[in-house]
Design a protein around this motif. Structure first.
Motif, PDB file in Angstrom:
ATOM      1  N   UNK A 170     -11.980   9.295 -10.984  1.00 12.62           N
ATOM      2  CA  UNK A 170     -11.955   9.161  -9.539  1.00 12.62           C
ATOM      3  C   UNK A 170     -11.889   7.679  -9.153  1.00 12.62           C
ATOM      4  N   UNK A 171     -11.170   7.386  -8.108  1.00 14.01           N
ATOM      5  CA  UNK A 171     -11.128   6.019  -7.605  1.00 14.01           C
ATOM      6  C   UNK A 171     -10.081   5.141  -8.252  1.00 14.01           C
ATOM      7  N   UNK A 172      -9.255   5.695  -9.148  1.00 16.91           N
ATOM      8  CA  UNK A 172      -8.237   4.883  -9.799  1.00 16.91           C
ATOM      9  C   UNK A 172      -7.079   4.567  -8.864  1.00 16.91           C
ATOM     10  N   UNK A 173      -6.901   5.375  -7.857  1.00 15.77           N
ATOM     11  CA  UNK A 173      -5.783   5.170  -6.957  1.00 15.77           C
ATOM     12  C   UNK A 173      -4.565   5.972  -7.377  1.00 15.77           C
ATOM     13  N   UNK A 174      -3.443   5.671  -6.742  1.00 14.43           N
ATOM     14  CA  UNK A 174      -2.211   6.401  -7.014  1.00 14.43           C
ATOM     15  C   UNK A 174      -1.443   5.733  -8.149  1.00 14.43           C
ATOM     16  N   UNK A 175      -0.675   6.550  -8.894  1.00 14.97           N
ATOM     17  CA  UNK A 175       0.037   6.063 -10.073  1.00 14.97           C
ATOM     18  C   UNK A 175       1.039   4.966  -9.729  1.00 14.97           C
ATOM     19  N   UNK A 176       1.520   4.937  -8.484  1.00 19.20           N
ATOM     20  CA  UNK A 176       2.525   3.929  -8.121  1.00 19.20           C
ATOM     21  C   UNK A 176       1.891   2.603  -7.710  1.00 19.20           C
ATOM     22  N   UNK A 177       0.567   2.528  -7.689  1.00 17.14           N
ATOM     23  CA  UNK A 177      -0.109   1.287  -7.332  1.00 17.14           C
ATOM     24  C   UNK A 177       0.106   0.235  -8.408  1.00 17.14           C
ATOM     25  N   UNK A 178      -0.241  -1.019  -8.069  1.00 17.43           N
ATOM     26  CA  UNK A 178      -0.129  -2.109  -9.025  1.00 17.43           C
ATOM     27  C   UNK A 178      -1.357  -2.208  -9.929  1.00 17.43           C
ATOM     28  N   UNK A 179      -2.384  -1.416  -9.660  1.00 21.54           N
ATOM     29  CA  UNK A 179      -3.619  -1.497 -10.424  1.00 21.54           C
ATOM     30  C   UNK A 179      -3.612  -0.604 -11.648  1.00 21.54           C
ATOM     31  N   UNK A 306      -5.048 -11.116 -15.282  1.00 21.33           N
ATOM     32  CA  UNK A 306      -4.205 -10.223 -14.488  1.00 21.33           C
ATOM     33  C   UNK A 306      -5.066  -9.599 -13.397  1.00 21.33           C
ATOM     34  N   UNK A 307      -4.394  -9.161 -12.350  1.00 24.69           N
ATOM     35  CA  UNK A 307      -5.112  -8.617 -11.199  1.00 24.69           C
ATOM     36  C   UNK A 307      -4.877  -7.133 -11.042  1.00 24.69           C
ATOM     37  N   UNK A 308      -5.713  -6.516 -10.220  1.00 25.67           N
ATOM     38  CA  UNK A 308      -5.590  -5.080  -9.969  1.00 25.67           C
ATOM     39  C   UNK A 308      -4.802  -4.783  -8.705  1.00 25.67           C
ATOM     40  N   UNK A 309      -4.428  -5.841  -7.972  1.00 26.92           N
ATOM     41  CA  UNK A 309      -3.647  -5.661  -6.751  1.00 26.92           C
ATOM     42  C   UNK A 309      -2.548  -6.713  -6.715  1.00 26.92           C
ATOM     43  N   UNK A 310      -1.612  -6.551  -5.808  1.00 24.36           N
ATOM     44  CA  UNK A 310      -0.551  -7.540  -5.651  1.00 24.36           C
ATOM     45  C   UNK A 310      -1.151  -8.865  -5.188  1.00 24.36           C
ATOM     46  N   UNK A 311      -0.498  -9.955  -5.536  1.00 19.48           N
ATOM     47  CA  UNK A 311      -0.993 -11.265  -5.153  1.00 19.48           C
ATOM     48  C   UNK A 311      -1.201 -12.147  -6.362  1.00 19.48           C
ATOM     49  N   UNK A 312      -1.494 -11.539  -7.481  1.00 20.55           N
ATOM     50  CA  UNK A 312      -1.604 -12.287  -8.736  1.00 20.55           C
ATOM     51  C   UNK A 312      -0.219 -12.363  -9.382  1.00 20.55           C
ATOM     52  N   UNK A 313      -0.026 -13.379 -10.222  1.00 16.64           N
ATOM     53  CA  UNK A 313       1.269 -13.524 -10.882  1.00 16.64           C
ATOM     54  C   UNK A 313       1.546 -12.359 -11.822  1.00 16.64           C
ATOM     55  N   UNK A 314       0.472 -11.783 -12.390  1.00 17.33           N
ATOM     56  CA  UNK A 314       0.605 -10.613 -13.242  1.00 17.33           C
ATOM     57  C   UNK A 314      -0.343  -9.544 -12.729  1.00 17.33           C
ATOM     58  N   UNK A 315       0.176  -8.344 -12.501  1.00 22.03           N
ATOM     59  CA  UNK A 315      -0.667  -7.237 -12.059  1.00 22.03           C
ATOM     60  C   UNK A 315      -0.944  -6.304 -13.238  1.00 22.03           C
ATOM     61  N   UNK A 316      -1.845  -5.378 -13.022  1.00 26.32           N
ATOM     62  CA  UNK A 316      -2.173  -4.423 -14.073  1.00 26.32           C
ATOM     63  C   UNK A 316      -0.956  -3.604 -14.475  1.00 26.32           C
ATOM     64  N   UNK A 317      -0.110  -3.252 -13.503  1.00 25.21           N
ATOM     65  CA  UNK A 317       1.111  -2.504 -13.827  1.00 25.21           C
ATOM     66  C   UNK A 317       2.042  -3.338 -14.700  1.00 25.21           C
ATOM     67  N   UNK A 318       2.211  -4.609 -14.347  1.00 23.70           N
ATOM     68  CA  UNK A 318       3.102  -5.470 -15.122  1.00 23.70           C
ATOM     69  C   UNK A 318       2.555  -5.697 -16.528  1.00 23.70           C
ATOM     70  N   UNK A 319       1.257  -5.792 -16.640  1.00 25.04           N
ATOM     71  CA  UNK A 319       0.645  -5.933 -17.962  1.00 25.04           C
ATOM     72  C   UNK A 319       0.968  -4.710 -18.813  1.00 25.04           C
ATOM     73  N   UNK A 320       0.829  -3.542 -18.206  1.00 25.66           N
ATOM     74  CA  UNK A 320       1.122  -2.296 -18.923  1.00 25.66           C
ATOM     75  C   UNK A 320       2.583  -2.228 -19.349  1.00 25.66           C
ATOM     76  N   UNK A 321       3.463  -2.581 -18.443  1.00 23.26           N
ATOM     77  CA  UNK A 321       4.889  -2.535 -18.756  1.00 23.26           C
ATOM     78  C   UNK A 321       5.241  -3.488 -19.894  1.00 23.26           C
ATOM     79  N   UNK A 322       4.593  -4.665 -19.905  1.00 21.24           N
ATOM     80  CA  UNK A 322       4.840  -5.635 -20.969  1.00 21.24           C
ATOM     81  C   UNK A 322       4.422  -5.065 -22.324  1.00 21.24           C
ATOM     82  N   UNK A 323       3.268  -4.427 -22.362  1.00 17.84           N
ATOM     83  CA  UNK A 323       2.792  -3.844 -23.618  1.00 17.84           C
ATOM     84  C   UNK A 323       3.676  -2.670 -24.038  1.00 17.84           C
TER      85      UNK A 323
END
Length: 1000
Positions: A170-179, A306-323
């Motif tokens: 619970x509380x993770x948010x939606x899959x399309x989020x940057x977190x 890395x950040x959990x929201x937009x505004x950081x140079x690297x977001x959690x989504x981008x970290x995941x995509x890189x891995x």
């Protein structure tokens, strides 16, 4: 169910694959599947009649809680404030050593139960901390301090990636989020299992998420008995073992992510900074650290921020995509330097990745991760006092702590800014207090964890291999030790200045004059010869009968220097570096925030005595010093609304405090505990047991004045001169809602045992006169006790005439438990002991759900539970273990294990209520808990003590309580000298020749 073999949870083929390098789960362990349901726990409620009786207390307590909050302090008992995160059956083995802050990793993989700041506990999981795995053909990934896995294979046809925690939280948010909701939460947990044997735990991923990859995660914390260095370290190591059962090579990347947080909402406070480091290059120091071990075959890369929201140079989504794409981060990240500080409301995270190729049908023995930051309480402990430095204003202040090269801000608002007292933690003795300490500690943990495991296995093997013991008992015995890490423990390495507490230096006119001459240089073992114990009477300057005057000049000099007892208590300064193990605190429970609660430590102390005896002796030294102290500050007692002083000289304190431990004792203020009848006898019993078990004569000499003072203090509660103490018609003992009238089985039995222990210790110390006095009093007291309470099959609850006076109390033989545990003679005939224990087993145990819940505290002869009050109808987990230990000592092992198994069934088994690694103080008949994560269940180590009584106890000198008495009946009083003990009650009659001033 009698056994839980690993084959029922993990396939035999997989177990065979992991049969090396400790990768496979142990034969004996507590086990769960990761897809097991973590039900919400249900808390107890009081009945309407109980509420009516407690309404005045409730109002006063509510007012007190609000008043404390207005001063920025948390009340030690606050039943009105509830955590936003409801407790659930999701706990697992906690991380780290003792006394340096803690957190737990739930059996499903989430990091939770944060206790970084002393006295505070946040049970909410931080879902950015996880492990994950990526496979080009198999991958697993986790988030909280998250582990994640990424797997790819040579053909490139199959890729797997997942957080190594089942389901979406619970509380993770939606899959399309940057977190972190954008990560792959793909683990079902159906084929993954958790195996706990504190201080280690194994998680086996048997073909999840890649069907052809087997993964073992081994969690190791440095909890090592008798090792007072490594056990203090705030670190844990995770070792991953990989087995590729496929036909192609697999590149496996394991990722460890961590939110820059100390639990709760601290990740949102702003000014957090992350920075990479490599120990070989000596990069800038850090305080919080996560690390992985790079070898010839293991490539380690990092994403420092890395950040959990937009505004950081690297977001959690981008970290995941890189891995997902590369299975690793860029090597140049090591040169990125410190990140920009986070803004308020922004969460900053970091990740460490370790990648390796695993050949077809090959094994990779270890990807090693170390987690330090999450467990560290930094270099300091913080305690809040009411005092404030004069230069501080009343405005809101920010208090800064270093972590991850970041500033964790603790904002305190209000009209009175609390003053924080800093105490250097023990591990800083070995690593210092600089920010670089975490870096060095991470290196040492990754280097030394195999040695830790060897020492842990050497400790545990004899018990695990003992065929006489039930399997559930073997792993529950070790797993209940979780509390010594997760119970809010504090372990410091500094002495404390005394502030508000008065001791004998303030009032030498009230000091007892004692001289103990040690005639041998060696005093650390019991073969040392001690001279006669000389006591100068405060009555006309005369000397008691049978005492010898010694004209030895050394003795004369001792007399000149012993005008006040505090000279016997300079132990912190006297200990050399080898013996100085610092000072230790642990909470009564995470809901009852009081340090070293003594009436509960009575049950729990067997664990410390067995595993860390030097800590146990220092705790007793702290209380011995407290006995001789007085704190005259005015306190309101909430049960009756009356006033008294905080600490009475001669009385053992209930606890060592909450906000200013050691100096502001007795944080408990429901009742005036200077009138409690169990604390002083419990002190005497614990001291003698520890003295006998360790054979430490210097300890005995140090604490003896406090032991004698504690015994003399209790004289005032014997109001009819029958040798027995009487209760005062209110809950004046550890059962603090259960009223007692007259002589009680619980307190009376403790008093008889204390008389015997004091006599035995007095003989060995050399105080012959006091020994004979205790023997005389014991004889008269025992006769009166049996006459008033023995009914032919058990000892009645008390000698009063209330509706529950004839109740069968489960804890009625607590004194006999300690007597037998200390190698002393039985208090009663064997028939009476076994008869009472059998009655408890037949009624309190077996008439409650067929013995599947433990021993209920009170039971009527008609087989109905005693519902006199909340506590009489509760089942206390620690008391049940204590009763079982008593049964073992009485030769009733079958009944003992059946009794204790009820706690396992109700609390730890899959069919139970879900209290694993959070054993509560009590539960009701319907399984509703009171006070999770509680100290008293450590009493299970009293069972192990009973099963293997130490040789020192068996060989200790025995005292015959029926020896010829050498003193006249006119001098039966224990209080033969003026000791300055404050009287709080008048006796019906005076003792002959007594100098305690009392009004007849």
């Amino acid at each position: 169910k009698n056994s839980w073999p690993p084959e029922e949870y993990v396939s035999r083929h997989t177990l065979h694959l992991f049969d090396f390098d400790s990768a496979g789960p142990p034969k004996h362990a507590w086990r769960r599947r990761l897809n097991s349901h973590a039900n919400i726990l249900k808390e107890f409620s009081i009945t309407f009649m109980e509420a009516i009786k407690m309404v005045r207390l409730g109002i006063r307590l509510w007012s007190y809680v609000r008043e404390e909050a207005s001063h920025g302090r948390k009340a030690p008992i606050d039943p009105f404030t509830r955590e936003s995160c409801k407790p659930s059956a999701s706990q697992g083995v906690p991380l780290g050593g003792m006394g340096s802050g803690s957190m737990s990793r739930g059996f499903r993989g989430e990091f939770r139960q944060w206790q970084i700041v002393p006295g505070t506990c946040d049970s909410s999981p931080v879902m950015a901390n996880q492990f994950s795995v990526k496979l080009s053909s198999s991958t697993c990934l986790l988030v909280d301090a998250l582990f994640l896995i990424f797997v790819s294979r040579d053909s490139g046809n199959k890729k797997y990636a997942s957080v190594l925690a089942p389901g979406r939280h619970e509380g993770l948010g939606k899959a399309r989020d940057e977190g972190i909701s954008s990560w792959g939460w793909n683990l079902s947990g159906q084929h993954s299992t958790y195996h706990a044997l504190f201080p280690r735990a194994w998680t086996i991923y048997d073909g999840e998420p890649d069907p052809e990859l087997k993964v073992s995660c081994r969690q190791i914390s440095p909890f090592i008995p008798h090792n007072y260095k490594d056990t203090s370290l705030p670190t844990a190591v995770f070792v991953y073992t990989l087995v590729n059962t496929g036909r192609e090579r697999a590149k496996v990347s394991l990722l460890f992510t961590w939110a820059n947080s100390i639990g709760g909402v601290s990740h949102l406070s702003g000014d957090h900074v992350n920075e990479p480091f490599m120990t070989a290059k000596g990069n800038p120091p850090v305080t919080f650290a996560i690390a992985a071990c790079e070898t010839q075959n293991v490539n380690v890369t990092v994403l420092p921020c890395f950040g959990l929201t937009e505004g950081r140079s690297v977001t959690a989504r981008q970290m995941w995509d890189k891995m997902m794409q590369d299975g690793q981060f860029d090597r140049q990240n090591f040169n990125s330097g410190p990140s920009m500080p986070s803004s308020p409301g922004e969460t900053l995270c970091a990740a460490v990745s370790a990648s390796a190729w695993v050949e077809p049908h090959g094994k990779y023995p270890g990807l090693d991760f170390c987690d330090i930051a999450s467990i560290m309480r930094l270099a300091y402990n913080l305690f809040i006092t009411d005092e404030r430095p004069q230069h501080e204003s009343n405005a809101t202040r920010n208090f800064t702590l270093q972590c991850y090269r970041k500033t964790a801000v603790i904002s305190v608002s209000g009209s009175c800014y609390p003053y924080y007292v800093f105490l250097v933690q023990r591990y800083t003795k070995f690593y210092g207090t600089s920010e670089r300490a975490a870096l060095n500690l991470a290196h040492d943990a990754l280097t030394n964890y195999k040695r830790w495991e060897e020492e842990i296995e050497k400790w545990q093997s004899p018990i695990l291999n003992d065929q006489r013991l039930p399997e559930w008992y073997k792993f529950t015995l070790f797993n209940e030790l979780y509390f010594l890490v997760a119970g809010g423990t504090v372990w410091i390495d500094s002495s404390l200045p005394s502030t508000n507490v008065k001791n004998d230096q303030d009032s030498p006119e009230h000091a007892q004059k004692v001289d103990v001459k040690v005639t041998e240089a060696e005093v650390n073992r019991r073969h040392t010869t001690i001279s006669e114990y000389s006591t100068t009477s405060g009555c006309n300057g005369s000397t008691g009968d049978g005492l010898k005057n010694n004209s030895d000049p050394a003795v004369t000099q001792n007399k000149r220097n012993s005008n006040n007892l505090s000279e016997h208590f300079k132990w912190q300064d006297q200990l050399d570096d080898h013996d100085d193990v610092g000072r230790f605190l642990y909470l009564e429970g995470v809901e009852y925030i009081m340090w070293n609660t003594y009436d509960v430590h009575f049950y729990a102390s067997f664990a410390l005595l067995d595993l860390f005896p030097k800590i146990e002796l220092n705790i007793q030294r702290d209380f011995a010093k407290a006995v001789l102290s007085e704190d005259g500050r005015r306190v309101k007692f909430l049960a009756e609304g009356n006033y008294g002083i905080r600490k009475v000289r001669g009385a053992v304190p209930h606890d060592l405090g909450t906000h200013d431990p050691w100096n502001e004792m007795n944080a408990y203020n429901i009742h005036d505990t200077s009138k409690w009848k169990d604390l002083n006898p419990k002190f005497v019993l614990q001291v003698y047991r520890d003295f006998a078990a360790t054979g430490d004569m210097q300890f005995g000499v140090d604490v003896w004045p406090a032991v004698r003072t504690a015994m003399e203090y209790m004289e005032q509660f014997d109001r009819d001169d029958d040798g027995l103490i009487e209760n005062d018609g209110f809950p004046d003992q550890t059962y603090d809602t259960w009223t007692v009238h007259g002589v009680s089985a619980y307190c009376g039995c403790l008093w008889l045992a204390a008389l015997q222990a004091a006599a035995a210790m007095a003989e060995q110390i050399g105080d012959k006169f006091f020994a004979e006095t205790c023997k005389t009093k014991f004889c008269t007291a025992k006769s009166a006790f049996e006459k008033k309470l023995w009914n032919g099959s058990y000892f009645k609850y008390d000698s009063g005439s209330s509706s529950n006076s004839k109740s069968i109390q489960a804890d009625q033989l607590a004194g006999q438990w300690y007597t037998a545990s200390s190698g002393l003679a039985p208090l009663f005939d064997e028939f009476k002991i076994r008869s009472a224990l059998q009655k408890i087993y037949d009624f309190n145990v077996m008439k409650v759900k067929g013995g599947r819940m433990g021993a209920v505290n009170g039971m009527h002869l008609n087989g109905k539970v005693d519902e006199t009050c909340m506590q009489s109808r509760e089942i206390w987990t620690g008391v049940t273990y204590a009763v079982a230990a008593n049964m073992i000592l009485a030769g009733m092992e079958k009944e003992a294990f059946a009794t204790a198994e009820g706690i396992f069934i109700a609390g730890w088994s899959e069919e139970g209520f879900g209290y694993w690694f959070q054993t509560p103080e009590a539960w009701t008949m319907d399984g509703h808990f009171r006070s999770l994560i509680y100290m008293r269940p450590l009493a299970i180590w009293g069972m192990q003590w009973a099963l293997s009584i130490p040789k020192a106890i068996l060989d200790a000198p025995k005292v015959n309580m029926m020896d010829k008495i050498l003193i006249s009946p006119a001098t039966f009083s224990l209080s033969l000298t003026e000791t300055g003990v404050r009287k709080i009650a008048n006796k019906a009659k005076c003792f002959g020749n007594s100098v305690l001033h009392c009004a007849c």
